[in-house]
Design an enzyme around this catalytic site. Structure first.
Site, PDB file in Angstrom:
ATOM      1  N   ASN A 109       4.020 -13.199 -28.164  1.00 19.07           N
ATOM      2  CA  ASN A 109       3.833 -13.761 -26.821  1.00 19.07           C
ATOM      3  C   ASN A 109       5.136 -14.271 -26.231  1.00 19.07           C
ATOM      4  OD1 ASN A 109       1.297 -13.969 -28.452  1.00 19.07           O
ATOM      5  ND2 ASN A 109       0.442 -14.522 -26.472  1.00 19.07           N
ATOM      6  N   THR A 154       6.793  -4.643  23.304  1.00 19.50           N
ATOM      7  CA  THR A 154       5.700  -5.437  22.745  1.00 19.50           C
ATOM      8  C   THR A 154       4.414  -4.681  23.036  1.00 19.50           C
ATOM      9  OG1 THR A 154       5.328  -6.747  24.763  1.00 19.50           O
ATOM     10  CG2 THR A 154       6.921  -7.622  23.164  1.00 19.50           C
ATOM     11  N   HIS A 155       3.451  -4.761  22.125  1.00 15.71           N
ATOM     12  CA  HIS A 155       2.182  -4.035  22.280  1.00 15.71           C
ATOM     13  C   HIS A 155       2.413  -2.532  22.494  1.00 15.71           C
ATOM     14  CE1 HIS A 155       0.068  -7.900  22.669  1.00 15.71           C
ATOM     15  NE2 HIS A 155       1.069  -8.265  23.452  1.00 15.71           N
ATOM     16  N   SER A 278       9.120  22.632   6.854  1.00 16.14           N
ATOM     17  CA  SER A 278       7.727  23.055   6.748  1.00 16.14           C
ATOM     18  C   SER A 278       7.666  24.428   6.086  1.00 16.14           C
ATOM     19  CB  SER A 278       7.100  23.124   8.140  1.00 16.14           C
ATOM     20  OG  SER A 278       5.884  23.847   8.119  1.00 16.14           O
ATOM     21  N   ASN A 286      11.588  17.727   9.038  1.00 13.03           N
ATOM     22  CA  ASN A 286      10.673  16.609   8.802  1.00 13.03           C
ATOM     23  C   ASN A 286      11.375  15.386   8.212  1.00 13.03           C
ATOM     24  OD1 ASN A 286       8.543  18.213   9.664  1.00 13.03           O
ATOM     25  ND2 ASN A 286       8.146  18.988   7.595  1.00 13.03           N
ATOM     26  N   TYR A 318      -3.002 -17.602 -23.632  1.00 15.58           N
ATOM     27  CA  TYR A 318      -2.810 -16.161 -23.485  1.00 15.58           C
ATOM     28  C   TYR A 318      -4.140 -15.431 -23.513  1.00 15.58           C
ATOM     29  CZ  TYR A 318      -1.422 -11.367 -24.266  1.00 15.58           C
ATOM     30  OH  TYR A 318      -1.274 -10.015 -24.141  1.00 15.58           O
ATOM     31  N   LYS A 326       2.719  -6.289 -16.739  1.00 15.96           N
ATOM     32  CA  LYS A 326       4.070  -5.823 -17.075  1.00 15.96           C
ATOM     33  C   LYS A 326       4.447  -4.572 -16.283  1.00 15.96           C
ATOM     34  CE  LYS A 326       4.352  -4.734 -21.322  1.00 15.96           C
ATOM     35  NZ  LYS A 326       4.460  -4.844 -22.783  1.00 15.96           N
TER      36      LYS A 326
END
Length: 395
Positions: A109, A154-155, A278, A286, A318, A326
């Site tokens: 551990n 914006t938007h 392509s 692309n 543990y 991990k």
């Protein structure tokens, strides 16, 4: 035979399931576990639990393992479960009885905790360096095109004027924030868990945890053994959080570049060397690089969510679930470094069409500026706002 074997036979399918892919993932941790084992052996010799000769033999053996690992010649077999067992068995076979003594004062551990933190320190250092290179490329392009006008949106609609320099400079500033986040998470990682055993300390033995921390380059020791093991996964989630933040910045820049490089915009262009093609349409070039970077943000964000989800509802101490935290760390570091390198290349080779940018600077972008001119003449802002708005509302 596992090192924990006690004379009874475990079902082969159960062993395979519980081992999972640890024997593959742990290849990455071999040199770090060896570093920690060298520090541990030298400390055991200092406190009289190993002889000088035994320590020397172990250190030489551990250095040999690292050389073998460099040559891709050190094997971790599935039945060994992890790198810790593989290293111990190699030492016992090649160094002798001293190999059986090295585990005293340790658990797998705290071994994996220590190896992971050493790995993460190195990986964060590499990531910081690559991030700095990406940021430098952004700053260079921002300075080169500082005065080129560009519509601000914006938007997804034209909003106010800006410049290419300000736009790219924003991503450079974001990268600087990310560097600060890396420095902050380094402080969490840079503490030694070695010597905390399975999470409740090591009884009776006179271990010198400060000595091993110093030998390994840690700035501090995790004093509380339960806390040390509570950080398993929690620290990884913090590291993954920073990786997600870095990739979020790359995702947004990739999205901008994909849009701005469309024929309908033409503000920027990627050179042919960065584009694929392509299989059916002869004319296609692309921007796969940008699309993949954009997508990899979601990959790493999912790994972060995976780790955070795994940590919930676990009792203190543990639990085997923690072993699943991990792999996501390795994925995150690999993906983030690769994406930073690709985006640095894209930024460095980016072509800006100043004429196309200038031609997109249509009158509505200056509406707010016009309203403020009226304000400077004494017109209340709301009245100025309404007057200018009428120009764009009325047919």
């Amino acid at each position: 035979m596992p090192i924990w074997a006690k004379g009874y036979e475990v079902d082969a399918d159960v062993l395979a399931f519980t081992t999972g892919d640890d024997h593959l993932l742990d290849r990455r941790l071999v040199p770090y576990d060896c570093r920690a084992s060298i520090a541990h052996a030298e400390m055991l010799a200092q406190v009289g639990l190993l002889s000088t000769a035994e320590c020397a033999g172990l250190v030489d053996g551990l250095e040999t393992i690292v050389r073998l690992w460099d040559e891709n010649a050190f094997e971790i077999r599935p039945e060994q479960e992890d790198c810790h067992t593989a290293i111990e068995e190699w030492l016992t076979a090649n160094v002798g009885e001293a190999g059986k003594k090295l585990h005293v004062g340790r658990s797998r551990n705290d071994q994996v905790l220590t190896a992971l933190r050493l790995y993460e320190k190195d990986a964060i250092g590499s990531l910081t360096e690559v991030l700095a290179g990406y940021r430098a490329a952004l700053l260079q392009q921002a300075e080169r095109h500082a005065g080129v006008p560009l519509p601000g949106y914006t938007h997804m609609r034209k909003a106010m004027p800006t410049t290419v320099g300000t736009w790219l400079g924003a991503f450079a500033a974001t990268a600087a924030d990310d560097a600060d986040l890396l420095a902050a998470v380094t402080a969490l990682v840079d503490r030694s868990p070695l010597g905390t055993g399975a999470g409740y300390g090591v009884p009776t033995l006179p271990l010198d945890r400060v000595a091993t921390a110093r030998a390994l380059g840690f700035s501090a020791v995790l004093e509380n053994p339960i806390h040390a093991h509570f950080t398993r996964g929690k620290t990884e989630a913090a590291v993954l959080g920073v990786a997600t933040q870095i990739l979020l910045g790359l995702n947004r820049l990739a999205s901008d570049l994909l849009l701005f490089s469309m024929d309908e915009f033409g503000f920027v262009a990627l050179p042919d060397a960065l584009c694929t093609g392509s299989s059916i349409m002869p004319q296609k070039k692309n921007p796969d690089l940008l699309e993949l970077v954009r997508g990899q943000y979601h990959v790493v964000a999912a790994e972060e969510l995976k780790v955070k989800s795994l940590l919930g509802n676990l009792m203190t101490g543990y639990q085997r679930d923690l072993g699943l935290t991990k792999g996501p760390v390795f994925v995150a570091f690999d993906v983030t470094v690769a994406c930073l390198r690709m985006m640095r290349k894209a930024v460095e080779l980016l072509e800006v069409d100043a004429e196309a940018c200038a031609s997109a600077m249509t009158s509505e972008l200056y509406a707010t500026e016009e309203a403020y001119r009226l304000v400077e003449q004494g017109v209340p802002f709301r009245e100025a706002y309404r007057r200018i708005a009428q120009r764009y509302v009325d047919p």
